[in-house]
Design a protein around this motif. Structure first.
Motif, PDB file in Angstrom:
ATOM      1  N   ASN A 105       1.382   4.974   7.590  1.00 43.94           N
ATOM      2  CA  ASN A 105       0.643   5.976   8.363  1.00 43.94           C
ATOM      3  C   ASN A 105       0.132   7.147   7.536  1.00 43.94           C
ATOM      4  O   ASN A 105      -0.782   7.837   7.966  1.00 43.94           O
ATOM      5  N   TRP A 106       0.731   7.423   6.390  1.00 46.54           N
ATOM      6  CA  TRP A 106       0.283   8.569   5.595  1.00 46.54           C
ATOM      7  C   TRP A 106      -1.081   8.257   5.011  1.00 46.54           C
ATOM      8  O   TRP A 106      -1.331   7.169   4.523  1.00 46.54           O
ATOM      9  N   LYS A 107      -1.985   9.238   5.041  1.00 44.61           N
ATOM     10  CA  LYS A 107      -3.381   8.965   4.732  1.00 44.61           C
ATOM     11  C   LYS A 107      -3.951   9.790   3.583  1.00 44.61           C
ATOM     12  O   LYS A 107      -5.162   9.783   3.368  1.00 44.61           O
TER      13      LYS A 107
ATOM     14  N   PHE B 231      -2.953   3.444   1.662  1.00 42.10           N
ATOM     15  CA  PHE B 231      -1.895   3.009   0.755  1.00 42.10           C
ATOM     16  C   PHE B 231      -1.671   1.503   0.796  1.00 42.10           C
ATOM     17  O   PHE B 231      -1.209   0.924  -0.185  1.00 42.10           O
ATOM     18  N   ILE B 232      -1.994   0.861   1.901  1.00 44.65           N
ATOM     19  CA  ILE B 232      -1.838  -0.590   1.987  1.00 44.65           C
ATOM     20  C   ILE B 232      -2.868  -1.271   1.082  1.00 44.65           C
ATOM     21  O   ILE B 232      -2.538  -2.144   0.285  1.00 44.65           O
ATOM     22  N   LYS B 233      -4.121  -0.836   1.177  1.00 43.81           N
ATOM     23  CA  LYS B 233      -5.190  -1.423   0.359  1.00 43.81           C
ATOM     24  C   LYS B 233      -5.304  -0.784  -1.019  1.00 43.81           C
ATOM     25  O   LYS B 233      -6.025  -1.280  -1.880  1.00 43.81           O
TER      26      LYS B 233
END
Length: 135
Positions: free
Chosen positions: A49-51, A110-112
């Motif tokens: 969730n952190w962006k 952060f995922i990508k």
């Protein structure tokens, strides 16, 4: 502009009897929390969730800050880009500007593992806190 009052702790001081210069980064980070809430309202540090990710910070020390007297941190937005924004901070003690700085923060997935455009509604919120040019 956002304002926060911080009270230097005894542990913030160093052998020269003033607040150590490493502390100002922590205080300016506290000042960015209000801007961070535009992206993550609950400030949940959950990886998915952190962006935001920090790209750069810089500080100028203009005077010594001392223990026992409150410090006012002022936070502004200096520039809004496509996927990043620049903050501007000031630290005042006894109505005197003691430190100032900027940081560049990137809207980040952060995922990508890549930057992503800042949504228009958040850009509008950031733009409400723009400081005049020439700082």
């Amino acid at each position: 502009m956002f304002k926060k009052i911080v009270e230097p702790s005894f542990g913030d001081t160093d052998g020269l009897k003033h607040v150590n210069n490493n502390v100002i980064g922590k205080w300016f980070e506290l000042g960015r929390n209000d801007l961070f809430r535009f992206f993550t309202p609950d400030l949940n540090l959950d990886y998915e969730n952190w962006k935001l990710i920090m790209l750069r910070t810089e500080y100028d020390f203009l005077g010594q800050i001392y223990y026992g007297e409150k410090v006012e941190i002022r936070t502004y937005v200096y520039k809004v880009g496509n996927s990043s924004f620049t903050t501007y901070h000031e630290a005042y003690q006894n109505d005197e500007l003691k430190a100032k700085g900027k940081s560049i923060v990137v809207h980040y997935n952060f995922i990508k593992q890549e930057s992503v455009p800042i949504p228009n509604d958040i850009k509008e919120k950031l733009n409400e806190h723009l400081i005049e040019e020439g700082i």
